[in-house]
Design a protein around this motif. Structure first.
Motif, PDB file in Angstrom:
ATOM      1  N   GLN A  49       0.825  -1.213   0.000  1.00  0.00           N
ATOM      2  CA  GLN A  49       0.000   0.000   0.000  1.00  0.00           C
ATOM      3  C   GLN A  49       0.867   1.275   0.000  1.00  0.00           C
ATOM      4  O   GLN A  49       0.411   2.325  -0.407  1.00  0.00           O
ATOM      5  N   LEU A  50       2.097   1.153   0.492  1.00  0.00           N
ATOM      6  CA  LEU A  50       2.974   2.330   0.562  1.00  0.00           C
ATOM      7  C   LEU A  50       4.050   2.323  -0.519  1.00  0.00           C
ATOM      8  O   LEU A  50       4.915   3.187  -0.533  1.00  0.00           O
ATOM      9  N   LEU A  64       5.478   3.221  -3.644  1.00  0.00           N
ATOM     10  CA  LEU A  64       5.253   4.226  -4.693  1.00  0.00           C
ATOM     11  C   LEU A  64       5.916   3.839  -6.014  1.00  0.00           C
ATOM     12  O   LEU A  64       5.813   4.574  -6.991  1.00  0.00           O
ATOM     13  N   LEU A  73       7.247  19.683  14.491  1.00  0.00           N
ATOM     14  CA  LEU A  73       5.868  19.876  14.959  1.00  0.00           C
ATOM     15  C   LEU A  73       5.105  20.802  14.012  1.00  0.00           C
ATOM     16  O   LEU A  73       3.937  20.558  13.682  1.00  0.00           O
ATOM     17  N   ALA A 100       4.159  18.852  11.034  1.00  0.00           N
ATOM     18  CA  ALA A 100       3.099  17.859  11.313  1.00  0.00           C
ATOM     19  C   ALA A 100       1.731  18.498  11.496  1.00  0.00           C
ATOM     20  O   ALA A 100       0.712  17.860  11.239  1.00  0.00           O
ATOM     21  N   THR A 101       1.717  19.736  11.951  1.00  0.00           N
ATOM     22  CA  THR A 101       0.427  20.378  12.228  1.00  0.00           C
ATOM     23  C   THR A 101       0.030  21.410  11.170  1.00  0.00           C
ATOM     24  O   THR A 101      -1.041  22.008  11.270  1.00  0.00           O
ATOM     25  N   SER A 155      -4.722  16.626   7.631  1.00  0.00           N
ATOM     26  CA  SER A 155      -4.624  15.439   6.773  1.00  0.00           C
ATOM     27  C   SER A 155      -5.925  14.653   6.708  1.00  0.00           C
ATOM     28  O   SER A 155      -6.598  14.505   7.727  1.00  0.00           O
ATOM     29  N   PHE A 156      -6.208  14.123   5.556  1.00  0.00           N
ATOM     30  CA  PHE A 156      -7.372  13.262   5.300  1.00  0.00           C
ATOM     31  C   PHE A 156      -8.693  13.941   5.674  1.00  0.00           C
ATOM     32  O   PHE A 156      -9.672  13.268   5.981  1.00  0.00           O
ATOM     33  N   GLY A 157      -8.691  15.235   5.673  1.00  0.00           N
ATOM     34  CA  GLY A 157      -9.901  15.961   6.022  1.00  0.00           C
ATOM     35  C   GLY A 157     -10.639  16.440   4.784  1.00  0.00           C
ATOM     36  O   GLY A 157     -10.422  15.950   3.671  1.00  0.00           O
ATOM     37  N   MET A 204     -14.675  13.550  -0.780  1.00  0.00           N
ATOM     38  CA  MET A 204     -15.355  12.328  -1.205  1.00  0.00           C
ATOM     39  C   MET A 204     -16.870  12.401  -1.015  1.00  0.00           C
ATOM     40  O   MET A 204     -17.556  11.364  -0.994  1.00  0.00           O
ATOM     41  N   ARG A 243       0.115   9.506   3.113  1.00  0.00           N
ATOM     42  CA  ARG A 243       0.374   8.476   4.125  1.00  0.00           C
ATOM     43  C   ARG A 243       1.879   8.213   4.244  1.00  0.00           C
ATOM     44  O   ARG A 243       2.413   8.074   5.358  1.00  0.00           O
ATOM     45  N   VAL A 244       2.572   8.139   3.112  1.00  0.00           N
ATOM     46  CA  VAL A 244       4.018   7.887   3.120  1.00  0.00           C
ATOM     47  C   VAL A 244       4.732   9.040   3.832  1.00  0.00           C
ATOM     48  O   VAL A 244       5.538   8.830   4.739  1.00  0.00           O
ATOM     49  N   ARG A 280       3.480  11.437   5.848  1.00  0.00           N
ATOM     50  CA  ARG A 280       3.054  11.559   7.259  1.00  0.00           C
ATOM     51  C   ARG A 280       3.699  10.453   8.103  1.00  0.00           C
ATOM     52  O   ARG A 280       4.187  10.702   9.186  1.00  0.00           O
ATOM     53  N   TYR A 314       5.986  11.144  11.277  1.00  0.00           N
ATOM     54  CA  TYR A 314       5.606  10.668  12.613  1.00  0.00           C
ATOM     55  C   TYR A 314       6.673   9.738  13.199  1.00  0.00           C
ATOM     56  O   TYR A 314       6.977   9.794  14.388  1.00  0.00           O
ATOM     57  N   PHE A 350      -2.936   4.412  13.571  1.00  0.00           N
ATOM     58  CA  PHE A 350      -2.966   5.141  12.303  1.00  0.00           C
ATOM     59  C   PHE A 350      -2.555   4.208  11.147  1.00  0.00           C
ATOM     60  O   PHE A 350      -3.219   4.163  10.097  1.00  0.00           O
ATOM     61  N   TYR A 407      -5.040   2.966   8.190  1.00  0.00           N
ATOM     62  CA  TYR A 407      -4.778   3.290   6.787  1.00  0.00           C
ATOM     63  C   TYR A 407      -4.975   2.045   5.908  1.00  0.00           C
ATOM     64  O   TYR A 407      -5.517   2.147   4.791  1.00  0.00           O
ATOM     65  N   LEU A 408      -4.534   0.887   6.406  1.00  0.00           N
ATOM     66  CA  LEU A 408      -4.696  -0.354   5.629  1.00  0.00           C
ATOM     67  C   LEU A 408      -6.177  -0.643   5.384  1.00  0.00           C
ATOM     68  O   LEU A 408      -6.564  -1.074   4.298  1.00  0.00           O
ATOM     69  N   TYR A 451      -8.589   1.613   5.324  1.00  0.00           N
ATOM     70  CA  TYR A 451      -9.062   2.627   4.381  1.00  0.00           C
ATOM     71  C   TYR A 451      -8.638   2.262   2.959  1.00  0.00           C
ATOM     72  O   TYR A 451      -9.456   2.321   2.018  1.00  0.00           O
ATOM     73  N   ASP A 452      -7.387   1.866   2.821  1.00  0.00           N
ATOM     74  CA  ASP A 452      -6.857   1.516   1.499  1.00  0.00           C
ATOM     75  C   ASP A 452      -7.657   0.353   0.905  1.00  0.00           C
ATOM     76  O   ASP A 452      -7.968   0.355  -0.288  1.00  0.00           O
ATOM     77  N   ARG A 463     -11.787   6.974   6.065  1.00  0.00           N
ATOM     78  CA  ARG A 463     -10.965   8.161   5.827  1.00  0.00           C
ATOM     79  C   ARG A 463     -11.168   9.156   6.965  1.00  0.00           C
ATOM     80  O   ARG A 463     -10.221   9.810   7.414  1.00  0.00           O
ATOM     81  N   LEU A 522      -9.128   8.090   9.822  1.00  0.00           N
ATOM     82  CA  LEU A 522      -7.725   8.497   9.631  1.00  0.00           C
ATOM     83  C   LEU A 522      -7.532   9.953  10.025  1.00  0.00           C
ATOM     84  O   LEU A 522      -6.532  10.326  10.633  1.00  0.00           O
ATOM     85  N   HIS A 523      -8.491  10.763   9.655  1.00  0.00           N
ATOM     86  CA  HIS A 523      -8.464  12.181  10.000  1.00  0.00           C
ATOM     87  C   HIS A 523      -8.427  12.336  11.527  1.00  0.00           C
ATOM     88  O   HIS A 523      -7.642  13.127  12.064  1.00  0.00           O
ATOM     89  N   THR A 545      -4.977  11.375  12.891  1.00  0.00           N
ATOM     90  CA  THR A 545      -3.944  12.410  12.739  1.00  0.00           C
ATOM     91  C   THR A 545      -4.166  13.541  13.752  1.00  0.00           C
ATOM     92  O   THR A 545      -3.209  14.119  14.253  1.00  0.00           O
ATOM     93  N   THR A 548      -1.575  14.764  16.611  1.00  0.00           N
ATOM     94  CA  THR A 548      -1.220  16.174  16.800  1.00  0.00           C
ATOM     95  C   THR A 548      -1.376  16.574  18.272  1.00  0.00           C
ATOM     96  O   THR A 548      -0.503  17.259  18.822  1.00  0.00           O
TER      97      THR A 548
END
Lengths: 119, 176
Positions: free
Chosen positions: A50-51, A53, A96, A99-100, A104-106, A110, B60-61, B63, B67, B106, B110-111, B113-114, B143, B146-147, B150, B154
């Motif tokens: 899944q990761l 690329l 930080l 990251a903030t 994300s994903f907001g 969709m 995802r990659v 982030r 993290y 997380f 993600y898995l 969600y994917d 999704r 996931l939001h 994250t 934070t």
């Protein structure tokens, strides 16, 4: 050793002795296929796929993946003093902030309306 | 014999009731017009979903790397130095544990969600619009999860920052 002697020796061999090289080749291929199967299973179930690329369809974003290799981080050895704490603060604040910075994903990307399938 | 007929009749009534309730549920969930609209526009929707999925993979990659970097190259070394120096850093260590646990959540989310997203993209939506829509709803829920993940990360990062400042303040004050 003459040709006749070779033929005679081959005829005196058991079936196993005659075919053991082919059996070895076959067994090697089967073992390789089995190990490839296990590797692919691990690749798909571990989350690596899944990761990944490097898969087709991800060429356009591949170069946008960040590389953390140049970030040395904070040393795990040394004294705790003001200088060390300031150094940590600087490094941590930088990460930080990243990251903030973005949510994300907001969002509503969709939703039915966004996808054109609303009522 | 009478008992058998009664039992069969009861089963029949029960089966009819279940089927009827499912039909009502299906009709209640999506109207005919909505299903038709999904059928007409779903191929274009799947193209949009594919683009979202590709961008989310990159997110995802990036982030995930960020993290992990914060945990392994910042939090863990600081906790280690605090422990080696025999200072009080239990709260920082506890937050790091919570943070790492949240990172694992997380990753697992993600898995999920994917998986939902991949199914929504691959489904033959013109033939099975209702199934496509259900899978899409699932992908949306995942999704959103996931939001939330994250956001929780934070909060933990900011919490760690606050605890660090508290530690640094006490240290500067010479109380430790």
């Amino acid at each position: 050793m003459s040709e006749e002697e070779l033929i005679a020796e081959a005829q005196s061999m058991t079936r196993w002795q005659q075919h053991k090289f082919m059996v070895l080749v076959g067994a090697t291929i089967l073992t390789a296929l089995f190990l490839v199967g296990i590797s692919l299973r691990l690749y798909t179930t571990s989350g690596a796929m899944q990761l990944d690329l490097s898969r087709p369809g991800y060429q356009s974003i591949r170069d946008q993946a960040s590389s953390s290799s140049d970030f040395t981080g904070f040393s795990s050895t040394g004294e705790i003093d003001k200088k060390a704490l300031d150094e940590f603060r600087s490094l941590y604040d930088e990460q930080l902030k990243e990251a903030t910075a973005v949510e994300s994903f907001g969002g509503d990307v969709m939703s039915d309306a966004a996808l054109g399938i609303g009522q | 014999m009478k008992l058998l007929i009664t039992t069969l009749a009861l089963f029949g009534v029960l089966a009819t009731a279940i089927l009827a309730s499912q039909t009502v549920y299906a009709q209640g969930a999506l109207s005919e017009a909505h299903v038709e609209r999904i059928r007409q526009n779903c191929v274009s929707a799947q193209t949009t979903l594919l683009r979202i999925h590709t961008n989310d993979t990159l997110l995802r990659v990036n982030r995930g790397q960020l993290y992990e970097l914060i945990s392994t190259k910042l939090m863990a070394p600081l906790n280690s130095r605090i422990a080696l120096g025999r200072f009080e850093g239990l709260q920082l260590a506890a937050t790091t544990i919570d943070y790492d646990r949240q990172r694992e959540i997380f990753t697992a989310d993600y898995l999920q969600y994917d998986d939902a997203m991949t199914r929504a993209i691959k489904i033959n939506c013109t033939e099975r619009p209702s199934e496509f829509y259900e899978t899409l709803q699932l992908a949306r829920e995942r999704r959103y999860k996931l939001h939330e993940d994250t956001k929780a990360l934070t909060v933990l990062l900011e919490s760690y920052k606050g605890e660090f400042e508290s530690f640094a303040g006490k240290f500067d004050g010479g109380s430790q």
